[in-house]
Design a protein around this motif. Sequence first.
Motif, PDB file in Angstrom:
ATOM      1  N   THR A 131     -19.200  63.437  18.961  1.00  0.00           N
ATOM      2  CA  THR A 131     -18.366  64.422  18.266  1.00  0.00           C
ATOM      3  C   THR A 131     -17.331  64.991  19.232  1.00  0.00           C
TER       4      THR A 131
ATOM      5  N   GLN B  65     -15.978  67.575  20.262  1.00  0.00           N
ATOM      6  CA  GLN B  65     -16.142  69.025  20.253  1.00  0.00           C
ATOM      7  C   GLN B  65     -16.618  69.425  21.642  1.00  0.00           C
TER       8      GLN B  65
ATOM      9  N   SER C 189      -2.362  65.652  21.019  1.00  0.00           N
ATOM     10  CA  SER C 189      -3.041  65.620  19.728  1.00  0.00           C
ATOM     11  C   SER C 189      -2.698  64.373  18.921  1.00  0.00           C
TER      12      SER C 189
ATOM     13  N   GLY D   7      -2.519  61.427  20.382  1.00  0.00           N
ATOM     14  CA  GLY D   7      -3.131  60.307  21.099  1.00  0.00           C
ATOM     15  C   GLY D   7      -2.227  59.762  22.192  1.00  0.00           C
TER      16      GLY D   7
ATOM     17  N   THR E  62      -6.804  65.025  22.385  1.00  0.00           N
ATOM     18  CA  THR E  62      -7.651  63.899  21.989  1.00  0.00           C
ATOM     19  C   THR E  62      -8.122  63.205  23.263  1.00  0.00           C
TER      20      THR E  62
ATOM     21  N   THR F 276      -9.840  59.861  20.066  1.00  0.00           N
ATOM     22  CA  THR F 276     -10.736  60.611  19.180  1.00  0.00           C
ATOM     23  C   THR F 276      -9.895  61.519  18.292  1.00  0.00           C
ATOM     24  N   SER F 277     -10.555  62.159  17.351  1.00  0.00           N
ATOM     25  CA  SER F 277      -9.883  63.243  16.646  1.00  0.00           C
ATOM     26  C   SER F 277      -9.647  64.380  17.643  1.00  0.00           C
ATOM     27  N   VAL F 278      -8.839  65.357  17.211  1.00  0.00           N
ATOM     28  CA  VAL F 278      -8.526  66.468  18.112  1.00  0.00           C
ATOM     29  C   VAL F 278      -9.808  67.241  18.416  1.00  0.00           C
TER      30      VAL F 278
ATOM     31  N   THR G 290     -12.414  69.953  19.020  1.00  0.00           N
ATOM     32  CA  THR G 290     -12.569  71.322  18.543  1.00  0.00           C
ATOM     33  C   THR G 290     -13.433  72.097  19.517  1.00  0.00           C
TER      34      THR G 290
END
Lengths: 870, 320
Positions: free
Chosen positions: A499, A501, A530, A532, A556, A577-579, A581
């Motif tokens: 994840t 995060q 963000s 990539g 990311t 990855t996704s941004v 968190t």
Amino acid sequence: MKTRSPVRLRFERLGLLAVAAVFVVGLSSSVGRGNAATQTFAPTDDTYASFTDSTTPQGSRPYVRIRADSSGSPKRTFLKFSVSGVSGPVTSATLRMYSIWNSASGIQVRSADTNWSEQTLTWVNAPAYSSTVTAASTSYPANVWISLNVTPLVTGNGTYSFALTTPSGETMLASKEGGAATAPQLLIQTSGSPSNTSPPSISGTAQDGQTLSANAGSWSGDQPIGFAYQWRRCDSGGGSCADINGAGGQSYALTSADVGSTIRVAVTGSNGAGSSSASSAATSAVAAAPPSNTSAPSIAGTPQGGQTLSASAGSWSGTPPIGFAYQWRRCDSGGGSCADINGAGGQSYALTSADVGSTIRVTVTGSNGAGSSSASSDPTQVVQPAAPTPPSNTSPPSIAGTAQDGQTLSAAAGSWSGTPPIGFAYQWRRCDSGGGSCADINGAGGQSYALTSADVGSTIRVTVTGSNGAGSSTASSAASAVVTGVPPANTSPPSVSGTAQAMQTLSAGSGSWSGTLPIGFAYQWRRCDSGGGSCADISGASGQSYMVGSADVGSTIRVAVTGSNAAGSSSASSAPTSVVTAADPVVGAAGDIACDPADPNFNSGAGTASACHMRAVSDLLLQSHLTAVLGLGDEQYECAGLSAFASSYDPTWGRLKSITYPAPGNHEYQTSGGTNCDAAGNAAGYYTYFGAAAGDPSKGYYSFDLGTWHLIALNASCAKVGGCGAGSPEEIWLKNDLATHTNRCTMAFWHNPRYSSGGVGNDSTFSPFWQDLYNANAELVLVGHDHEYERFAPQNASSGLDTARGIREFVVGTGGKTHTNFATIRANSEVRNNDTFGFLKLTLHPSSYDWQFVPEPGKTFTDSGSTACH
Amino acid sequence: VPLTGKSRTPASSGAIVATSSPVRRALRSRACLAACVLAIASLASSGRAPAASQHAVPLADIYLVRSNGSHLRRITHGIDEEDLASNPSWAESGSKLVFASGEEPTYISSINSDGSRRVRLGGGNLHGFRPSWSPNGRRLLFIATQGGIFVARGNGSAPRPLRAGSASYDEPSWSPDGRRILFTKQARDGTWHLFVMSADGRDVRQLTRSPDADPAWRPDGKRIAFARQIRGRWFLFSIDAAGRHLVQLRTGPGSATQPTWSPDGRRIAYVVQRGDSTSIWILDLVTQQRRRLTNPAALAYQPSWQPHGSQIAFVAKQSH
């Protein structure tokens, strides 16, 4: 040989002379050897009584008469003997009478009274006689001696009288007045050693293999006489005899050793008085036995053209030596219609094409001096055509293709001789760079072989095995060139799992790569914008996993993977990855923590084996990247004095004071029994030490948010805050707080358990709190007080299991002080432990929570899981 | 003070023993001192479960009562809420008991059955739970407060670990012949299972694989009673000494734990939890009849049946 006894001579002569009455015999005679003796006595009186002439004595007549009672005019004969001079026990007594007339029914003898004489005996004064018949003769002709065994009546010296009668008819016998030759006789034999009276004889055929039987002949002497036999081998004239070893039975099986010799048997008669021997006459010369087959000849070998068969003569009886002659015969496929094979007279026979389709027999003729005979074997199986020739390599196998990892090599079998068809099998072999030290490659048995990284640096050979019905042989190719490697090339890009995060760990997958194995992988984590792009290596992040940090929030992450092998290296990058968190809050919670500095187990804060582990537990907290620490009461023993906090809690758990949210326990309000107690009972040390973090000192309960969660600290020292029951100030505050904080997930924590299997047990004091929390769909309650760890299943306010809306309670009284005992395991208790200090780590996700009990070093007990919020 | 704790309405009475007549008799006798105090103190709280709303501090003490409910008496006198007596266990002689008391850390003590000679074992330094004497009284088994099965001399001296280490152990007990030890051990998933080993700590064998607790040997050593959790609730079962031939005992409503066998193996005393209360019941295994021995409000637990005798020791929690 022994001489014939005189007695026997006399008897034989009597038989020959019939009624001749001129022979003179003494009254008695004694013959034999040793103590043996036979004595013969003549009667002193012999006469008969006649019913028809009942008063006239008949003693002067030269005969006596006997007539059956059934005739109506019976006659009875009486005899009297005076026995003397007999010594030794009587072994037999025989009454002998000489017949003048014949008799169809024979005569009977009985014992009679002795008080009579032949001069006076008549029918009317005849002596009494026994009703018992001692002996009886069978029928007899005239002019013969009749013997009657009267042994039971004669015991030795004395006078004996006999009565003679007949069951039917009449007869006449000689009396002493008729002359000595035919006068009645009483023969008495006394004991003596055996003496042969008629020599032994041999019956049977004098031929090798036959069995001869011995007859002992006749013997005198005391009965019983035992006989021993010894067979003897003699020359053709019956002389020069020698005992045959082991031939001591009554019969003897002739062997080839006896052929040409004659055989005698020596018989030794033995009884208690002695023994003597006598020999038989010699047999004729023993003849040889001709051969006779007893087990048929047999043939060994394969019935196939070109093969050689061997004959075995089988088993034969007959006098050795037996010579064998062989004749091979060709028969039809059923073994019949056999005909001699010309010139095939040896013990072995080489099959030719002429034999194919036939069967073969062999006839064996056995011969010796006594004759000859023949026997034939069973037929062989039908003779098969000659075998084909096995393969033989004449030009070696060869390999085509490029010697590089990933390429495929092909084999050519080369040239082979032998009977077609020849099948080929292949085995690829890996050899050292010089082509030596080859070993089979597992599973590489095809005509082609795809080179792998395992082959790099080696050479390759292929062995080819040619096979046909006659056999197989193997040939090997020359070695290939040394197999070269292929540098890595990415075929499917690296990946990132986990994840995105903060505080989460990402793991890199290397993706897929071609190239020679082994391929080593190096990782470099990169922080990108963000979108990539604009990536930069993250310093020190070169492991296969990466824990996302707070610095990554908003960015990311990519991972760059470099694959390397001996042939080279290349790199590939994952997708971003996704941004990232921010992290979900992670809180650590426990109660019952820091020992009083005066506690005997305090040990300068280090504690003992079983108590005061506040430092060890706080060390764990420090390593755990926590967002917050929840104190579940009894933070400082024995009475939470400020100086006790300073020397026990503060150097340990106090290291996390800035993120700590405490709840007060009963020891915080204790007024005595410890260091620097607040005698007023207001927990002054506790509220002073924690300051605003502990809430209003007159209440001790407060609430706050962490992430998306709402957390509520309650004061379980009910008496200090106006009670805990429904309608109490704290309960009203709780209800309002829950009403004004509608977070998806909610938890509360205080000191005394609502539910516990420990000594404190279930305590309904806290049912109102629980009911309010339940009504508000709260998730969790954390408590301490019992010094142990316990997890409950979700329950309602009255200890009922409620997996839909129930609140899960954790008792975490493991903060360092001591452990206490479980009392009664309560319903819905899921996990218990009371020998492991540690803390409960909760990760507060937006719609769920993870729990994990973190044990102190040296202990393995743990407990973990996840539950969704209501 | 009315003492009308009929078994039909036991919760309304503060008397520990369910039937009223023994308590009445006890009140008249000198031996009843403890029971009298308890009964009076409980009834003073308006007939409700003891002091729930006031959150009065309950004390846990050891009581003895005959299995017919008569001759109730208290033999320990706790001084505060953390002096919780627990785990009473009889000596084979039936004349004294060993127990734990929670004075943080917990001490192991012995006491005569008449309440005299309460002595901390091991010279006052033996800390642990679940003590029990071997049948010949020469050895003492217990759980050390730092974890692990320990064994000491009968007087608590020379303690040494029998099984210790990173794993957690609990509830050790001697086989009636003193040659084996029954205990529970915690699995990786946090659940506890029954094990047995030789008295020297070797030949460990697992008997059960479900969430189990409270194992108790039958006095003839041939069967073991224990509690098993099924969907949150606890039930009593028995197995033979090899862990086979599982039989469920008919313990009635509520969560049943802590079985203890009568000397003849015919009856089992055990604890029933219903809601927040606990009480001791006796199940006759032959007639299958159940009888409640203590009032739920008395919060009694941890029964231990006197060897060769008729008394049952237990812990009860009463506000004072």
